[in-house]
Design an enzyme around this catalytic site. Structure first.
Site, PDB file in Angstrom:
ATOM      1  N   ASN A 159      -6.505  -9.654  -7.000  1.00 51.02           N
ATOM      2  CA  ASN A 159      -6.549 -10.348  -5.720  1.00 51.02           C
ATOM      3  C   ASN A 159      -7.824 -11.144  -5.502  1.00 51.02           C
ATOM      4  OD1 ASN A 159      -7.255  -7.479  -5.778  1.00 51.02           O
ATOM      5  ND2 ASN A 159      -8.024  -7.828  -3.716  1.00 51.02           N
ATOM      6  N   CYS A 181     -22.079  -9.045   2.817  1.00 49.63           N
ATOM      7  CA  CYS A 181     -22.162  -9.236   4.255  1.00 49.63           C
ATOM      8  C   CYS A 181     -20.795  -9.325   4.913  1.00 49.63           C
ATOM      9  CB  CYS A 181     -22.959 -10.485   4.557  1.00 49.63           C
ATOM     10  SG  CYS A 181     -24.693 -10.253   4.186  1.00 49.63           S
ATOM     11  N   ALA A 232       6.309  -8.673   0.889  1.00 48.02           N
ATOM     12  CA  ALA A 232       6.906  -9.962   1.263  1.00 48.02           C
ATOM     13  C   ALA A 232       5.881 -10.987   1.727  1.00 48.02           C
ATOM     14  CB  ALA A 232       7.943  -9.747   2.378  1.00 48.02           C
ATOM     15  N   HIS A 233       4.821 -10.505   2.385  1.00 49.68           N
ATOM     16  CA  HIS A 233       3.958 -11.484   3.071  1.00 49.68           C
ATOM     17  C   HIS A 233       3.036 -12.267   2.147  1.00 49.68           C
ATOM     18  CE1 HIS A 233      -0.146  -9.574   3.380  1.00 49.68           C
ATOM     19  NE2 HIS A 233       0.558  -8.544   2.972  1.00 49.68           N
ATOM     20  N   THR A 236      14.021   4.224   9.378  1.00 44.25           N
ATOM     21  CA  THR A 236      14.964   3.134   9.624  1.00 44.25           C
ATOM     22  C   THR A 236      14.483   1.851   8.965  1.00 44.25           C
ATOM     23  OG1 THR A 236      15.632   4.120  11.702  1.00 44.25           O
ATOM     24  CG2 THR A 236      16.025   1.755  11.468  1.00 44.25           C
ATOM     25  N   GLN A 263       0.058  -9.744  -6.079  1.00 44.95           N
ATOM     26  CA  GLN A 263      -0.469 -11.111  -6.121  1.00 44.95           C
ATOM     27  C   GLN A 263       0.289 -12.018  -7.088  1.00 44.95           C
ATOM     28  OE1 GLN A 263      -2.690 -12.442  -4.155  1.00 44.95           O
ATOM     29  NE2 GLN A 263      -3.469 -10.614  -3.122  1.00 44.95           N
ATOM     30  N   THR A 291       0.850  -1.200   0.000  1.00 45.96           N
ATOM     31  CA  THR A 291       0.000   0.000   0.000  1.00 45.96           C
ATOM     32  C   THR A 291       0.879   1.242   0.000  1.00 45.96           C
ATOM     33  OG1 THR A 291      -1.877  -1.076   1.054  1.00 45.96           O
ATOM     34  CG2 THR A 291      -1.700   1.298   1.348  1.00 45.96           C
TER      35      THR A 291
END
Lengths: 407, 130
Positions: free
Chosen positions: A156, A331, A205-206, A245, A184, A77
């Site tokens: 996605n 929903c 990375a995730h 950092t 993706q 993001t």
């Protein structure tokens, strides 16, 4: 082999950290804890060296010309915000037009919306029923004010893989920058920034068995050299593109995750594709009125997005709560609107409400696939038995002819 | 979002799923909601000569909370007079099932379904008496 419940089939949302990745990260939390920006001692040098090694590994998987083209961020993001806002601000006096598509991730769409408020003009290209962008539409949308085209590598929700190579030819030819949200597809489908003429790419990375909280933006440095206005001010890290950092352990993990993908990605994708097809065929051979959302041919190997007509998605998710999946049903969202991606394909609201996204990945097993397929078939049958729509459908009533009392 | 235990219990073991003969003069049918909105409830009542609801059945297309709301509604109205059943409010369902704010519309739909089934039954009676 016994299956551990719940079964995780939501690999688009995130992935577990591969144990090999974790192992390489661990020393950087403790004994090698230095700040990569510390130039005056060995702690800093060790950290910096590790970061540079990770940069090389990531650059290699992207097909980048240089590791200097990698800017580390907190995630995709942020990468996308930096890419789109950074380009828009830097090149503002050259134009005010950006082209994107209706099924981009919210990080692209909402960034574009903010730029619209700042006076930019945005074109949201439509997609085909399968979710594909027509490169010719990109060509036609480019004006002399166009700075940037932002089109995702793979979606996605529906897993549709866009024809980026064809789009990249057009943007290069017209002298317009190309950004892609590659989150993706990166590491999972064919992607090469050089061959595809991609100038900016957001990755994280995730989604590929690395840790959360670290991402990167690929920024081309040569032919053309892309310039950005930094969005975070501070110490001028990452060549002034992103202060803050560096998250050294996570970056080390990101590098290792890319390295694993570089050697195992192809074989893994083909294994996952086989499992996905097993799941799809087991479900569709036992249930009728099931529809595949998105393109069959141009699709992420691990993505299966199905609409189970006459069954509501969230109701189904609750019935199959031993499986972690997600739904395009309204929903599941706070807005109570069904998935804008499915809507963009022209999938009716009824079928959008009935959709389930299965995401398969590195640790998905055949036993899990069989378990999930049986569970889904069983529960869909059960829910249809309690669905008034299914009963009406079986009586031959055209549901479109009913005067529904919307509330 | 986590579901309350009561919602899960009703959704997994729904009471009174089924269909009554909609052409029976003593049966009232209510069909509310819309597929495009993601929930449709059909609630049916069978009313005795004394005005007491003898039987109630439902079928619901919707999320777990919608299924639970309609299951609970049928359970509550069985054995009640139609006037008593008509007095059931959606907040009663919200409280019983601990529905979160985003699921309140499920309870509204269940209240509407009860009222709509009763209205259908009354209409049939009036037509019969004409």
């Amino acid at each position: 082999m016994a299956i551990r419940l719940p079964v995780f089939m939501d690999y688009h949302s995130t992935t577990p950290v591969d144990p090999r990745v974790l192992e390489e990260m661990l020393p950087y939390f403790t004994e090698k804890f230095g700040n990569a920006a510390s130039r005056s001692h060995a702690f800093g040098w060790t950290a910096e060296e590790a970061v540079e090694y990770a940069r090389e590994r990531i650059a290699k998987l992207l097909g980048a010309q240089s590791e200097k083209e990698i800017v580390f961020t907190s995630g995709s993001t942020e990468s996308t915000n930096l890419a789109i806002k950074g380009v828009a601000e830097f090149y503002r006096d050259k134009g005010n037009h950006i082209i994107t598509t209706v099924l981009e991730h919210k990080s692209v769409l909402d960034t574009c919306k903010r730029l619209e408020k700042d006076g930019f003009s945005i074109t949201y290209l439509p997609v085909s029923k399968e979710g594909l962008v027509d490169p010719d539409d990109v060509r036609k949308a480019i004006t002399n004010q166009t700075l940037l085209v932002s089109i995702m590598l793979a979606n996605n929700e529906i897993g549709t893989v866009q024809p980026l190579e064809a789009i990249g030819k057009i943007t290069r030819e017209r002298g317009v920058l190309l950004h892609t949200d590659a989150v993706q597809g990166f590491g999972k489908v064919d992607f090469d920034v050089q061959r595809m003429n991609v100038d900016l790419a957001s990755i994280t990375a995730h989604k590929l068995y690395g840790p959360k909280g670290v991402g990167a933006l690929y920024v081309r440095r040569n032919k053309p050299r892309v310039r950005l206005v930094a969005q975070i001010d501070g110490g001028g890290h990452e060549r002034g593109n992103r202060s803050g950092t560096l998250n050294v352990p996570a970056i080390v993990g990101f590098g290792k995750a890319c390295d694993i993908m570089a050697t195992e990605g192809k074989a893994e994708s083909s294994k996952i594709l086989t499992l996905r097809e097993r799941l799809r065929l087991k479900i569709t051979s036992q249930l009728n009125e099931v529809y595949l959302n998105g393109s069959f041919e141009h699709r992420l190997p691990g993505n299966l997005n199905l609409s189970f007509n006459f069954v509501e998605g969230e109701g189904l998710m609750m019935a199959i709560k031993d499986v972690a999946v997600s739904s395009g049903s309204a929903c599941t969202s706070a807005s109570l609107e069904p998935s804008y991606v499915l809507r963009a394909l022209g999938v009716g609201d009824e079928l959008a409400h009935s959709s389930i996204r299965f995401g398969l990945g590195r640790f998905t097993t055949e036993e899990e696939v069989d378990f999930v397929a049986n569970l889904v078939v069983n529960k869909v049958d059960k829910l249809r038995e309690m669905s008034p729509l299914w009963e009406m459908h079986r009586e031959g009533i055209d549901l479109k002819s009913v005067a529904w009392v919307a509330h | 979002m986590a579901y309350s235990e009561k919602v899960i219990e009703h959704a997994e073991n729904p009471r009174n799923v089924g269909t009554l003969d909609k052409n029976d003069p003593n049966v009232g049918t209510g069909l509310v909601g819309a597929p495009a909105c993601g929930d449709v409830m059909r609630l049916q009542i069978k009313v005795g000569e004394d005005g007491v609801i003898e039987d109630a059945k439902f079928k619901t297309f919707g999320c777990g909370s919608a299924i639970a709301s309609s299951s609970l509604a049928t359970e509550w109205i069985k054995g009640k007079t139609i006037d008593e059943a008509e007095a059931i409010k959606n907040v009663d369902i919200v409280n019983e099932l601990n529905l979160p704010p985003v699921k309140i519309h499920c309870s509204v739909l269940a209240e509407d379904a009860i009222k709509s089934a009763i209205a259908d039954y009354r209409k049939k009676k009036e037509q019969k008496n004409l």
